[in-house]
Write a protein that holds these residues in place. Structure first.
Motif, mmCIF file in Angstrom:
data_model
loop_
_atom_site.group_PDB
_atom_site.id
_atom_site.type_symbol
_atom_site.label_atom_id
_atom_site.label_comp_id
_atom_site.label_asym_id
_atom_site.label_seq_id
_atom_site.Cartn_x
_atom_site.Cartn_y
_atom_site.Cartn_z
ATOM 1 N N ILE A 1 0.850 -1.198 0.000
ATOM 2 C CA ILE A 1 0.000 0.000 0.000
ATOM 3 C C ILE A 1 0.882 1.244 0.000
ATOM 4 C CG2 ILE A 1 -0.271 0.205 2.532
ATOM 5 C CD1 ILE A 1 -3.323 0.703 1.964
ATOM 6 N N GLY A 2 0.320 2.367 -0.379
ATOM 7 C CA GLY A 2 1.087 3.622 -0.410
ATOM 8 C C GLY A 2 2.265 3.469 -1.354
ATOM 9 N N GLY A 3 3.448 3.797 -0.866
ATOM 10 C CA GLY A 3 4.640 3.722 -1.697
ATOM 11 C C GLY A 3 4.998 2.306 -2.103
ATOM 12 N N SER A 4 4.416 1.311 -1.450
ATOM 13 C CA SER A 4 4.698 -0.075 -1.808
ATOM 14 C C SER A 4 3.683 -0.615 -2.809
ATOM 15 C CB SER A 4 4.723 -0.933 -0.535
ATOM 16 O OG SER A 4 5.734 -0.451 0.325
ATOM 17 N N GLU B 1 2.171 13.808 0.458
ATOM 18 C CA GLU B 1 2.752 13.222 1.664
ATOM 19 C C GLU B 1 4.104 13.873 1.963
ATOM 20 O OE1 GLU B 1 3.864 8.871 2.186
ATOM 21 O OE2 GLU B 1 1.962 8.851 3.256
ATOM 22 N N LYS C 1 -3.962 5.646 12.037
ATOM 23 C CA LYS C 1 -3.622 4.223 12.191
ATOM 24 C C LYS C 1 -3.846 3.782 13.631
ATOM 25 C CE LYS C 1 0.301 4.237 8.975
ATOM 26 N NZ LYS C 1 1.731 4.001 8.877
ATOM 27 N N THR D 1 2.668 -2.896 8.234
ATOM 28 C CA THR D 1 1.484 -2.133 7.807
ATOM 29 C C THR D 1 0.256 -3.038 7.806
ATOM 30 O OG1 THR D 1 2.921 -0.742 6.485
ATOM 31 C CG2 THR D 1 0.578 -0.668 5.945
ATOM 32 N N SER E 1 6.437 -4.346 1.588
ATOM 33 C CA SER E 1 6.208 -3.427 2.702
ATOM 34 C C SER E 1 7.545 -3.049 3.313
ATOM 35 C CB SER E 1 5.312 -4.079 3.767
ATOM 36 O OG SER E 1 5.187 -3.231 4.882
ATOM 37 N N LYS E 2 7.823 -1.772 3.317
ATOM 38 C CA LYS E 2 9.087 -1.310 3.887
ATOM 39 C C LYS E 2 9.218 -1.787 5.331
ATOM 40 C CE LYS E 2 11.626 2.949 4.798
ATOM 41 N NZ LYS E 2 11.713 4.391 4.622
ATOM 42 N N THR E 3 8.170 -1.573 6.113
ATOM 43 C CA THR E 3 8.221 -1.902 7.539
ATOM 44 C C THR E 3 7.800 -3.337 7.817
ATOM 45 O OG1 THR E 3 5.938 -1.149 7.699
ATOM 46 C CG2 THR E 3 7.660 0.455 8.237
ATOM 47 N N GLN F 1 0.602 10.979 -3.708
ATOM 48 C CA GLN F 1 1.403 10.573 -2.548
ATOM 49 C C GLN F 1 2.751 11.283 -2.561
ATOM 50 O OE1 GLN F 1 3.225 6.699 -2.235
ATOM 51 N NE2 GLN F 1 3.265 6.782 -0.012
ATOM 52 N N VAL G 1 0.304 10.622 8.923
ATOM 53 C CA VAL G 1 -0.518 9.442 8.642
ATOM 54 C C VAL G 1 -0.652 8.540 9.870
ATOM 55 C CG1 VAL G 1 0.076 9.464 6.189
ATOM 56 C CG2 VAL G 1 1.405 8.052 7.748
HETATM 57 O O1 LIG Z 1 5.835 -0.026 2.877
HETATM 58 P P1 LIG Z 1 5.072 0.072 4.149
HETATM 59 O O2 LIG Z 1 5.951 0.085 5.359
HETATM 60 O O3 LIG Z 1 4.036 -1.025 4.227
HETATM 61 O O4 LIG Z 1 4.317 1.440 4.142
HETATM 62 C C1 LIG Z 1 3.338 1.751 3.199
HETATM 63 C C2 LIG Z 1 2.900 3.188 3.284
HETATM 64 O O5 LIG Z 1 2.218 3.420 4.476
HETATM 65 C C3 LIG Z 1 2.586 4.452 5.371
HETATM 66 O O6 LIG Z 1 1.543 4.697 6.235
HETATM 67 C C4 LIG Z 1 3.067 5.718 4.725
HETATM 68 O O7 LIG Z 1 2.101 6.728 4.749
HETATM 69 C C5 LIG Z 1 3.551 5.555 3.320
HETATM 70 O O8 LIG Z 1 4.594 6.472 3.111
HETATM 71 C C6 LIG Z 1 4.027 4.166 3.031
HETATM 72 O O9 LIG Z 1 4.464 4.087 1.712
#
Ligand SMILES: O=P(O)(O)OC[C@H]1O[C@H](O)[C@H](O)[C@@H](O)[C@@H]1O
Length: 543
Positions: free
Chosen positions: A152-155, A353, A507, A210, A205-207, A349, A503
């Motif tokens: 989602i988002g950047g991913s 963002e 959440k 999410t 997903s970067k993190t 975005q 953002v």
């Molecule tokens: O790639 P992720 O860690 O799943 O994050 C996905 C997205 O969600 C976040 O809430 C940010 O607002 C975005 O900048 C990001 O791209």
């Protein structure tokens, strides 16, 4: 450094704006027969016409002086150097390193990151080749034919947008889905006609925390394991893209099937990283590299071109001119290309963002406006919907009109329609800028009472970006142009364009509210509006 609105360069622009008053583009063009030629730039495959802007030579030089006073070039160099310019998260901002050539050197904390970037690109390419050739099979030995990116988002937005834009360059034998929404409908629609034995999931997903992505990934895994009847199938049908190996392992994806990126790549700047894996599978490694080279071309231009010829600097400054000195609240991006349908959403975005912030570097609220609302859809559809407001509404909406000189060869005979598409683009820029004066309307014999309704004041600014053709390199050039434009504006507005704290609150609140919806958990102190909505939802949901 003084606050932005205390700079003499800022006051000079305000004074200049007052002096210019309502000068009309008709007069600016009449006074300079070569305005169209003078106010243009060629960078790579992009031709930028900025003649239809409410600016004079003096405006442009005052804007450049503002950029100099705000140290835009110094901050740019700091970004390219790997300094930790994302100061609220203490991170470097190095999406430019993702497209650097193999022999480049970019250091973060004393380590050259370019070899790491290329090592991952090489792994992605090897995996891509295996999937495309059919060497990588599913658990039951079937060839992979459906690829589902879950993120989602950047991913999501980058690969989804670029896949759409570059469809003509993709392997048409493969089906791609980009699932982002936690609304189960999104995943359902991707899976409804998919064959589990032939489906590959890329969890991006970067993190890797999410909630939307993890929820969809968990549901996808369940769907797959139930269909193939064995947990071991996950290894052949799930790969991960992340910076967080621990969470990937916890989710149950073998980290041997993980493609890595780094905390110095912001989510909305990440589709050149492993986040682009789905796109690389679609395009093949060579097409993906052409796209990266397009990005790199624009990076080098931004880094080295003098201010007078620097396209991202120019677009950034024009945005400042309208946002801060004409009170323009929105910015329209209007691609005259069906393939570019997701480009405005991608830019939302990237831009909003990044620059939707209201606290300056010194921790105090800004006393000036920052990022605009960015929006748009492909022309010519918009012409038959909202362009009415662009032409005759009460708001000033600066617009980017984006078109391509050559239609794609794949279109065959249909390519004949391309001239009509482009005629519309040029006509809109012209109509917005020059309008149609009342005298002209009256001279056409229109009844006096109707003349005001049919008059177009004009003087509505636009940039025309005319590219040679839509291909991977050109898309890279375009995206990087906007990335750096956003950078320029953030630098001038004195905000951190690379964090996104705004953002987070939603959440946290959603996590609190969910148990109230599912189990009727008490939510002490809940406001009466939300409490009523929650209660009503539960009743209607039959709980
Ligand atoms: O790639 P992720 O860690 O799943 O994050 C996905 C997205 O969600 C976040 O809430 C940010 O607002 C975005 O900048 C990001 O791209």
């Amino acid at each position: 450094m003084p606050r932005l609105n205390h700079l003499s360069e800022w006051s000079a622009l305000a004074k200049h704006r007052a002096e210019l008053g309502e000068v009309h583009l008709r007069d600016l063009f009449a006074a300079d027969a070569d305005r169209g030629g003078r106010y243009s730039l060629q960078v790579g495959d992009l031709y930028l016409d900025y003649a239809k802007h409410l600016v004079t030579d003096e405006t442009l030089s005052l804007l450049r002086e503002l950029a100099a006073a705000r140290g835009v070039n110094e901050l740019r160099d700091a970004m390219f150097r790997g300094d930790k310019i994302n100061f609220t998260e203490h991170r470097a901002v190095l999406h430019t390193a993702l497209r650097a050539p193999r022999d480049a050197v970019v250091e973060v904390d004393g380590e050259n990151v370019v070899p790491k970037v290329h090592a991952v690109l090489d792994r992605m390419a090897a995996f891509t080749d295996r999937v495309r050739s059919g060497e990588w099979t599913g658990f039951t030995g079937e060839r992979i034919t459906t690829i589902v990116n879950i993120g989602i988002g950047g991913s999501d937005l980058g690969p989804a947008m670029a896949y759409e834009a570059l469809r003509a360059y993709t392997d048409r034998g493969l089906v791609f889905h980009f699932v982002s929404n936690v609304d189960p409908a999104d995943l359902h629609e991707a899976l409804v006609a998919a064959d589990p034995a032939r489906t590959l999931f890329i969890i991006s997903s970067k993190t890797f925390t999410t909630i939307e992505t993890i929820t969809n990934a968990t549901a996808a895994r369940k769907w797959l394991v139930e269909a193939l009847g064995d947990e071991a199938a996950v290894a052949k049908h799930f790969v991960a893209v992340s910076t967080n190996a621990n969470e990937v392992a916890k989710f149950g994806i073998d980290t041997a099937n993980m493609f890595e990126f780094w905390d110095w790549v912001g989510g909305r700047y990440s589709y050149d990283s492993a986040i682009g894996l789905s796109l690389m599978i679609a395009l093949g490694p060579a097409g993906f590299r052409q796209m990266l080279d397009g990005f790199h071309l624009m990076d080098e231009h931004f880094r080295t071109a003098p201010p007078e010829q620097n396209a991202p600097l120019l677009l950034g400054l024009l945005g400042i001119w309208y946002r801060n000195f004409h009170d323009a609240q929105t910015h329209a991006v209007l691609p005259y290309s069906h393939y570019m349908s997701k480009f405005p959403a991608y830019l939302q975005q990237l831009d909003m963002e990044s620059n939707g912030k209201s606290v300056a570097r010194d921790g105090r609220p800004v006393d000036w406006d920052t990022g605009p609302v960015v929006w748009g859809t492909p022309g010519t559809n918009g012409q038959h919907a909202y362009y009415q407001l662009l032409h005759q509404g009460t708001m000033l909406v600066p617009a980017d009109l984006i078109g391509f000189a050559r239609p794609l060869t794949e279109l065959g005979e249909l390519a004949e329609q391309h001239d009509l598409l482009m005629a519309n683009l040029f006509a809109q820029g012209q109509a917005l800028a020059f309008g149609k004066p009342a005298e002209q309307v009256a001279a056409e014999g229109v009844a006096e009472a109707e003349v005001p309704h049919r008059t177009f004041h004009g003087n509505r600014p636009s940039t025309t970006i005319l590219a040679t053709e839509l291909n991977p390199s050109v898309l890279g050039q375009l995206v990087a142009l906007y990335e750096h434009k956003v950078f320029v504006q953030g630098a001038i507005w004195d905000i951190d364009s690379f964090d996104q704290w705004g953002v987070e609150l939603g959440k946290v609140l959603a996590k609190r509210i969910e148990p109230a919806l599912t189990e009727g958990a008490e939510l002490p102190g809940l406001d009466s509006s939300t409490a009523t909505l929650v209660a009503r939802y539960r009743t209607k949901r039959g709980r």
